[in-house]
Every structure is written in C-alpha cells, then in structure tokens.
Design a protein around this motif. Structure first.
Motif, PDB file in Angstrom:
ATOM      1  N   LEU A  66       0.828  -1.203   0.000  1.00 57.10           N
ATOM      2  CA  LEU A  66       0.000   0.000   0.000  1.00 57.10           C
ATOM      3  C   LEU A  66       0.864   1.256   0.000  1.00 57.10           C
ATOM      4  N   LYS A  67       0.326   2.346  -0.532  1.00 58.47           N
ATOM      5  CA  LYS A  67       0.984   3.638  -0.364  1.00 58.47           C
ATOM      6  C   LYS A  67       0.726   4.104   1.064  1.00 58.47           C
ATOM      7  N   VAL A  68       1.779   4.436   1.777  1.00 63.01           N
ATOM      8  CA  VAL A  68       1.668   4.796   3.191  1.00 63.01           C
ATOM      9  C   VAL A  68       2.052   6.265   3.382  1.00 63.01           C
ATOM     10  N   ALA A  69       1.198   6.995   4.088  1.00 59.86           N
ATOM     11  CA  ALA A  69       1.480   8.381   4.440  1.00 59.86           C
ATOM     12  C   ALA A  69       1.783   8.453   5.928  1.00 59.86           C
ATOM     13  N   ALA A  70       2.898   9.073   6.280  1.00 62.76           N
ATOM     14  CA  ALA A  70       3.298   9.194   7.681  1.00 62.76           C
ATOM     15  C   ALA A  70       2.860  10.536   8.246  1.00 62.76           C
ATOM     16  N   HIS A  71       2.242  10.514   9.411  1.00 61.54           N
ATOM     17  CA  HIS A  71       1.955  11.767  10.108  1.00 61.54           C
ATOM     18  C   HIS A  71       3.261  12.323  10.681  1.00 61.54           C
ATOM     19  N   LEU A  72       3.396  13.638  10.624  1.00 61.79           N
ATOM     20  CA  LEU A  72       4.574  14.302  11.164  1.00 61.79           C
ATOM     21  C   LEU A  72       4.138  15.584  11.849  1.00 61.79           C
ATOM     22  N   THR A  73       4.519  15.754  13.116  1.00 64.37           N
ATOM     23  CA  THR A  73       4.189  16.971  13.852  1.00 64.37           C
ATOM     24  C   THR A  73       5.474  17.666  14.299  1.00 64.37           C
ATOM     25  N   CYS A  74       5.303  18.879  14.796  1.00 62.60           N
ATOM     26  CA  CYS A  74       6.472  19.644  15.233  1.00 62.60           C
ATOM     27  C   CYS A  74       6.417  19.963  16.721  1.00 62.60           C
ATOM     28  N   VAL A  75       5.645  19.200  17.488  1.00 65.51           N
ATOM     29  CA  VAL A  75       5.537  19.409  18.927  1.00 65.51           C
ATOM     30  C   VAL A  75       6.774  18.841  19.626  1.00 65.51           C
ATOM     31  N   SER A  76       7.307  19.593  20.558  1.00 61.28           N
ATOM     32  CA  SER A  76       8.384  19.113  21.448  1.00 61.28           C
ATOM     33  C   SER A  76       9.606  18.627  20.684  1.00 61.28           C
ATOM     34  N   ALA A  77       9.931  19.284  19.576  1.00 58.83           N
ATOM     35  CA  ALA A  77      11.094  18.868  18.788  1.00 58.83           C
ATOM     36  C   ALA A  77      11.698  20.083  18.095  1.00 58.83           C
ATOM     37  N   THR A  78      13.002  20.032  17.860  1.00 59.99           N
ATOM     38  CA  THR A  78      13.671  21.090  17.100  1.00 59.99           C
ATOM     39  C   THR A  78      13.359  20.920  15.620  1.00 59.99           C
ATOM     40  N   LYS A  79      13.663  21.955  14.851  1.00 63.26           N
ATOM     41  CA  LYS A  79      13.488  21.856  13.403  1.00 63.26           C
ATOM     42  C   LYS A  79      14.355  20.737  12.848  1.00 63.26           C
ATOM     43  N   ALA A  80      15.575  20.641  13.332  1.00 63.56           N
ATOM     44  CA  ALA A  80      16.487  19.613  12.832  1.00 63.56           C
ATOM     45  C   ALA A  80      15.962  18.215  13.131  1.00 63.56           C
ATOM     46  N   GLU A  81      15.420  18.008  14.337  1.00 66.93           N
ATOM     47  CA  GLU A  81      14.883  16.689  14.695  1.00 66.93           C
ATOM     48  C   GLU A  81      13.678  16.333  13.834  1.00 66.93           C
ATOM     49  N   THR A  82      12.811  17.308  13.611  1.00 65.27           N
ATOM     50  CA  THR A  82      11.606  17.054  12.812  1.00 65.27           C
ATOM     51  C   THR A  82      11.959  16.718  11.366  1.00 65.27           C
ATOM     52  N   LEU A  83      12.867  17.490  10.787  1.00 64.57           N
ATOM     53  CA  LEU A  83      13.245  17.239   9.397  1.00 64.57           C
ATOM     54  C   LEU A  83      14.077  15.971   9.265  1.00 64.57           C
ATOM     55  N   ALA A  84      14.819  15.616  10.314  1.00 65.74           N
ATOM     56  CA  ALA A  84      15.561  14.354  10.288  1.00 65.74           C
ATOM     57  C   ALA A  84      14.595  13.176  10.238  1.00 65.74           C
ATOM     58  N   LEU A  85      13.476  13.283  10.960  1.00 63.11           N
ATOM     59  CA  LEU A  85      12.473  12.213  10.912  1.00 63.11           C
ATOM     60  C   LEU A  85      11.849  12.142   9.518  1.00 63.11           C
ATOM     61  N   ALA A  86      11.585  13.303   8.913  1.00 59.67           N
ATOM     62  CA  ALA A  86      11.076  13.304   7.544  1.00 59.67           C
ATOM     63  C   ALA A  86      12.052  12.601   6.606  1.00 59.67           C
ATOM     64  N   ASP A  87      13.331  12.837   6.811  1.00 54.95           N
ATOM     65  CA  ASP A  87      14.345  12.164   5.981  1.00 54.95           C
ATOM     66  C   ASP A  87      14.341  10.658   6.218  1.00 54.95           C
ATOM     67  N   ASP A  96       4.823  10.312   1.088  1.00 51.37           N
ATOM     68  CA  ASP A  96       3.611  11.045   1.482  1.00 51.37           C
ATOM     69  C   ASP A  96       3.667  11.354   2.972  1.00 51.37           C
ATOM     70  N   ILE A  97       3.429  12.620   3.309  1.00 49.11           N
ATOM     71  CA  ILE A  97       3.441  13.039   4.709  1.00 49.11           C
ATOM     72  C   ILE A  97       2.163  13.818   5.012  1.00 49.11           C
ATOM     73  N   VAL A  98       1.565  13.536   6.168  1.00 47.24           N
ATOM     74  CA  VAL A  98       0.476  14.347   6.702  1.00 47.24           C
ATOM     75  C   VAL A  98       1.107  15.284   7.728  1.00 47.24           C
ATOM     76  N   ALA A  99       1.251  16.540   7.359  1.00 45.80           N
ATOM     77  CA  ALA A  99       1.987  17.514   8.187  1.00 45.80           C
ATOM     78  C   ALA A  99       1.010  18.265   9.091  1.00 45.80           C
ATOM     79  N   LEU A 100       1.243  18.166  10.403  1.00 44.85           N
ATOM     80  CA  LEU A 100       0.357  18.741  11.402  1.00 44.85           C
ATOM     81  C   LEU A 100       1.172  19.471  12.463  1.00 44.85           C
ATOM     82  N   ARG A 101       0.563  20.477  13.067  1.00 47.11           N
ATOM     83  CA  ARG A 101       1.230  21.072  14.230  1.00 47.11           C
ATOM     84  C   ARG A 101       1.354  20.046  15.323  1.00 47.11           C
TER      85      ARG A 101
END
Length: 290
Positions: A66-87, A96-101
């Motif tokens: 299946l095509k899988v979309a990962a949820h990604l939030t920016c709570v309690s994390a630095t910009k670098a940590e959040t973008l590292a998870l996206a990577d 595919d990412i579901v980007a949420l606060r």
C-alpha cells in the motif's frame, strides 16, 4: 445510472504492544482489498509515538504493498529533529506526509513552540515543500478549532497551509454533511482550489466519540445523542453507526464529493461495511508476508 464508487483512504495508529500489533495487521488485511489511495499512520500527542510511527510506517510500506502516508508533527522537537524524521521516512521509501502542528503533551496547558522548533504547521509545511520530495497532506477543521481566534480563521489557516506548499487537506470528523459542505463553500470563496477530503468516523463507541468531539470542538447534535442512547439500549449501535455513516457519505457524494478518508481506530469492521454499502468492493488481496 449508478454513481461510481468513491475513492477512499484509511487512517491507522501505531501499535504500542504485541496485541495491538496484531490488531493493526488484522485491520490492514481487512481493508487493503478495498484498494485505498493511501493509508496513514498517526503520531501521538506531544510526539509520544515518534519511534512507533516510524516503525509502523516502515513495516506497512515494506510488507503491504500500500501507499503509506506518515503523520509528522512539530511538537516538542527542534526543526532539525523534525526534518531528520522526515528524511527517515523518505529513506524508508515513504513520499507522502500528513503535516500537522500536533497536540501538545497532556497537561501542558496548550501548544508552545520548541525554542528551536517550528512555530506551527505552516512553517513545517514550507520546510517540507522546500525539500521537493514529498506529497504533503494537511489537516482542516470544518467545525471551528478550539483555538480559532475569529469566525473564518480555520479557512484562512487552511489557505496559508496551501500557500506554503500543501497538496491536499483531510478534515477532522463531523456529524452532519452540511458541516463539510458549508466549509467547502467557504474555502472556495477564499480562492482555495486544491482538494479538501472529508474525514469520516464510523462510530463504534459513542461515549468515546462524544468525549473526543468535545475536546476537539465538534458540536454534537442532540438527535444523534438520542439515537445512540436508544440504539445502545436495544443492542443496535453498530447497525445505527453503519446506517448513519452510509447516509452521510451518500449525501456528500450527491454534492460532488468523490473522495473520502476514514478514521478506522484500528477497528476496521464498520469502515468496511460502510465502504461496501457505498459500492466500494474488494479489488486486490494483501500480499503475503514472506
């Protein structure tokens, strides 16, 4: 002429123990033959399921077909940590990412950006869009968000998300089709022309859904509360849930809605029954795990 069946997608949440892992896989096996556009995996309040989400996304992508979309939030994390998870999602083959606060940790008193983090969803979306590697979906609130500062704030905020680079919006659940249709019209009046997909929640546990609706600001119609009180007393709650959900989706379809996103809560039976009632029939079998 019979209308074509709607396009569909499903949301799951990551398991936190072995029993929940089996329940997730059973849910995927039940729903994957319905040929969803994609399935998404949620991210807990305060980033509490970060590693579990990554593991579930990777496993589903590798084993389900299946095509899988990962949820990604920016709570309690630095910009670098959040973008590292996206990577990390990208490295696992997820585009595919579901980007949420994201929801703040319980008891924190509200969202406060990390000192080195993103200010909110719009800034996160812009950073993801700049990478040029993701299809970005975002959340939308057809009922006023509890933090909305003024009438129409949710439409303006959604427009800002699209302007930042989002491709599609998935709405919070709602209880009456008119709620979504009014929101869709308001978005169109603001010049929003990208897809807005209604989020559909088949009601398995009315008490739990009521509690969640109250927390996220979704008004609860009195007629619906009365109907479930009667249905639960008579042991017909599941029948009522399927009938009401099917009726709402049918009305949306009659108003030109051709795509639906289902919140499964990892319990797929009601979602499957509603999809069948809407004419979504099994097309493919889940590939076997070697």
């Amino acid at each position: 002429m019979t209308a074509p069946a709607p396009a569909i997608s499903f949301e799951f949440f990551p398991p936190q123990n072995m029993a929940a892992t089996f329940r997730l896989w059973d849910a995927v096996q039940t729903l994957s033959p319905l040929d969803p556009r994609f399935v998404s995996v949620t991210y807990g309040a305060g980033g509490t399921t970060r590693d579990l989400t990554l593991e579930a996304v990777g496993a589903l992508h590798a084993s389900s077909g299946l095509k899988v979309a990962a949820h990604l939030t920016c709570v309690s994390a630095t910009k670098a940590e959040t973008l590292a998870l996206a990577d990390q999602f990208a490295a696992a083959g997820v585009s595919d990412i579901v980007a949420l606060r994201g929801d703040p940790p319980k008891g924190s008193g509200g969202f406060t950006p990390h000192p080195e983090g993103f200010s909110g969803s719009v800034e996160l979306i812009g950073a993801l869009a700049a990478k040029g590697t993701f299809n970005i979906r975002v959340g939308a609130y057809p009922d006023p968000h509890p933090e909305a500062a003024y009438e129409g704030a949710d439409v303006d905020h959604l427009k800002a998300k699209f302007d930042a680079g989002a491709d599609e919006a998935l709405t919070q659940f709602f209880f009456e089709p008119e709620t979504f249709l009014r929101f869709r019209d308001a978005c169109a009046a603001k010049g929003i022309d990208k897809p807005i997909v209604p989020g559909i929640l088949p009601i398995e546990n009315w008490k739990g859904v009521k509690s969640f609706a109250q927390r996220c600001g979704a008004p609860i119609p009195q007629w619906l509360d009365d109907a479930f009180a009667t249905a639960e007393r008579d042991g017909r709650a599941d029948l009522l849930a399927v009938a009401l959900c099917t009726e709402m989706c049918t009305k949306l379809r009659e108003e030109g809605v051709d795509t639906l996103h289902f919140y499964t809560l990892n319990r797929p039976e009601l979602t499957r029954d509603v999809c069948h009632a809407l004419g979504v029939t099994p097309k493919v079998a889940l590939q076997e795990v070697a």
